[in-house]
Design a protein around this motif. Structure first.
Motif, mmCIF file in Angstrom:
data_model
loop_
_atom_site.group_PDB
_atom_site.id
_atom_site.type_symbol
_atom_site.label_atom_id
_atom_site.label_comp_id
_atom_site.label_asym_id
_atom_site.label_seq_id
_atom_site.Cartn_x
_atom_site.Cartn_y
_atom_site.Cartn_z
ATOM 1 N N VAL A 23 0.844 -1.203 0.000
ATOM 2 C CA VAL A 23 0.000 0.000 0.000
ATOM 3 C C VAL A 23 0.875 1.247 0.000
ATOM 4 C CG1 VAL A 23 -1.662 1.345 1.348
ATOM 5 C CG2 VAL A 23 -1.972 -1.120 1.092
ATOM 6 N N GLU A 24 1.932 1.236 0.806
ATOM 7 C CA GLU A 24 2.848 2.376 0.861
ATOM 8 C C GLU A 24 3.473 2.628 -0.510
ATOM 9 O OE1 GLU A 24 7.115 3.558 2.951
ATOM 10 O OE2 GLU A 24 5.929 1.947 3.835
ATOM 11 N N LEU A 29 3.697 5.805 -5.688
ATOM 12 C CA LEU A 29 3.508 5.887 -7.137
ATOM 13 C C LEU A 29 2.348 6.828 -7.493
ATOM 14 C CD1 LEU A 29 4.053 2.144 -8.007
ATOM 15 C CD2 LEU A 29 5.441 4.049 -8.862
ATOM 16 N N ASP A 30 1.235 6.692 -6.769
ATOM 17 C CA ASP A 30 0.063 7.526 -7.044
ATOM 18 C C ASP A 30 0.340 9.008 -6.805
ATOM 19 O OD1 ASP A 30 -1.390 5.303 -7.766
ATOM 20 O OD2 ASP A 30 -2.439 5.139 -5.838
ATOM 21 N N THR A 36 9.084 5.132 -10.628
ATOM 22 C CA THR A 36 9.104 3.735 -11.057
ATOM 23 C C THR A 36 8.728 2.809 -9.909
ATOM 24 O OG1 THR A 36 11.421 3.374 -10.458
ATOM 25 C CG2 THR A 36 10.986 4.241 -12.682
ATOM 26 N N VAL A 37 8.294 1.616 -10.271
ATOM 27 C CA VAL A 37 7.986 0.595 -9.271
ATOM 28 C C VAL A 37 9.251 0.246 -8.494
ATOM 29 C CG1 VAL A 37 7.269 -1.818 -8.957
ATOM 30 C CG2 VAL A 37 6.008 -0.333 -10.528
ATOM 31 N N GLN A 38 10.381 0.220 -9.180
ATOM 32 C CA GLN A 38 11.653 -0.084 -8.510
ATOM 33 C C GLN A 38 11.917 0.910 -7.375
ATOM 34 O OE1 GLN A 38 13.730 -2.739 -9.034
ATOM 35 N NE2 GLN A 38 14.963 -2.025 -7.327
ATOM 36 N N GLU A 39 11.751 2.203 -7.658
ATOM 37 C CA GLU A 39 11.965 3.230 -6.632
ATOM 38 C C GLU A 39 10.972 3.067 -5.481
ATOM 39 O OE1 GLU A 39 13.226 7.407 -8.338
ATOM 40 O OE2 GLU A 39 11.661 6.516 -9.603
ATOM 41 N N SER A 145 -9.413 1.652 -9.126
ATOM 42 C CA SER A 145 -9.157 2.691 -8.127
ATOM 43 C C SER A 145 -10.342 2.840 -7.198
ATOM 44 C CB SER A 145 -8.853 4.036 -8.794
ATOM 45 O OG SER A 145 -10.020 4.547 -9.397
ATOM 46 N N ARG A 146 -10.049 3.412 -6.053
ATOM 47 C CA ARG A 146 -11.064 3.835 -5.087
ATOM 48 C C ARG A 146 -10.666 5.186 -4.604
ATOM 49 N NH1 ARG A 146 -11.828 -1.505 -1.235
ATOM 50 N NH2 ARG A 146 -12.290 -2.919 -2.924
#
Length: 147
Positions: A23-24, A29-30, A36-39, A145-146
């Motif tokens: 979630v974090e 990302l949001d 990036t997902v990596q970061e 999304s929510r």
């Protein structure tokens, strides 16, 4: 036979740490604090494989008061009346459809994205999602999304 998805509300202290970190990472990302997902996974302290494994299965819980929305992507057979059945399902739960987008069907399968507003009169949202998923002709439902 299609597997049924059940939804639960649990206290944060009962959720495994890896899920909280997913979630974090999604929030990073949001919010565009990372690109990036990596970061995001490095900052959250989890592996990318853990992120990808659970990213579609955990969302922060939000109060279901008027004005809250969620968006789902649904793949369904390209047959007359199936979209109408989805819309009727949303109406039965007394939710409000904000947007509908249907892509051009490919190989007899259409992709539909619905943005749905939760009203004060809306029934159980988990039951609504389950009912949409069980609608005749639906192959797949994903919560995008929510808010």
């Amino acid at each position: 036979m299609k597997e049924r998805n059940d939804y639960y509300v649990v206290k944060k202290k009962a959720v495994p740490e890896v899920l909280l970190k997913v979630v974090e990472a999604k929030q990073l990302l949001d919010s565009e604090k990372v690109l990036t997902v990596q970061e995001a996974t490095e900052r959250a302290g989890i592996s990318r494989s853990s992120f990808y494994k659970y990213k579609d299965d955990i969302f922060p819980f939000h109060d279901h008061s008027r004005g809250r929305t969620f968006t789902v992507m649904i793949q369904l057979d390209d047959e007359p009346g199936l979209l109408s059945g989805l819309l009727n399902c949303v109406a039965q739960y007394q939710a409000n459809i904000l947007t509908i987008h249907q892509a051009i069907p490919v190989n007899g399968v259409a992709s539909v994205t619905l943005s749905i507003e939760i009203l004060n009169t809306t029934g159980d949202v988990s039951e609504l999602i389950d009912a949409l998923e069980k609608t005749q002709g639906v192959h797949y439902l994903k919560i995008l999304s929510r808010e």
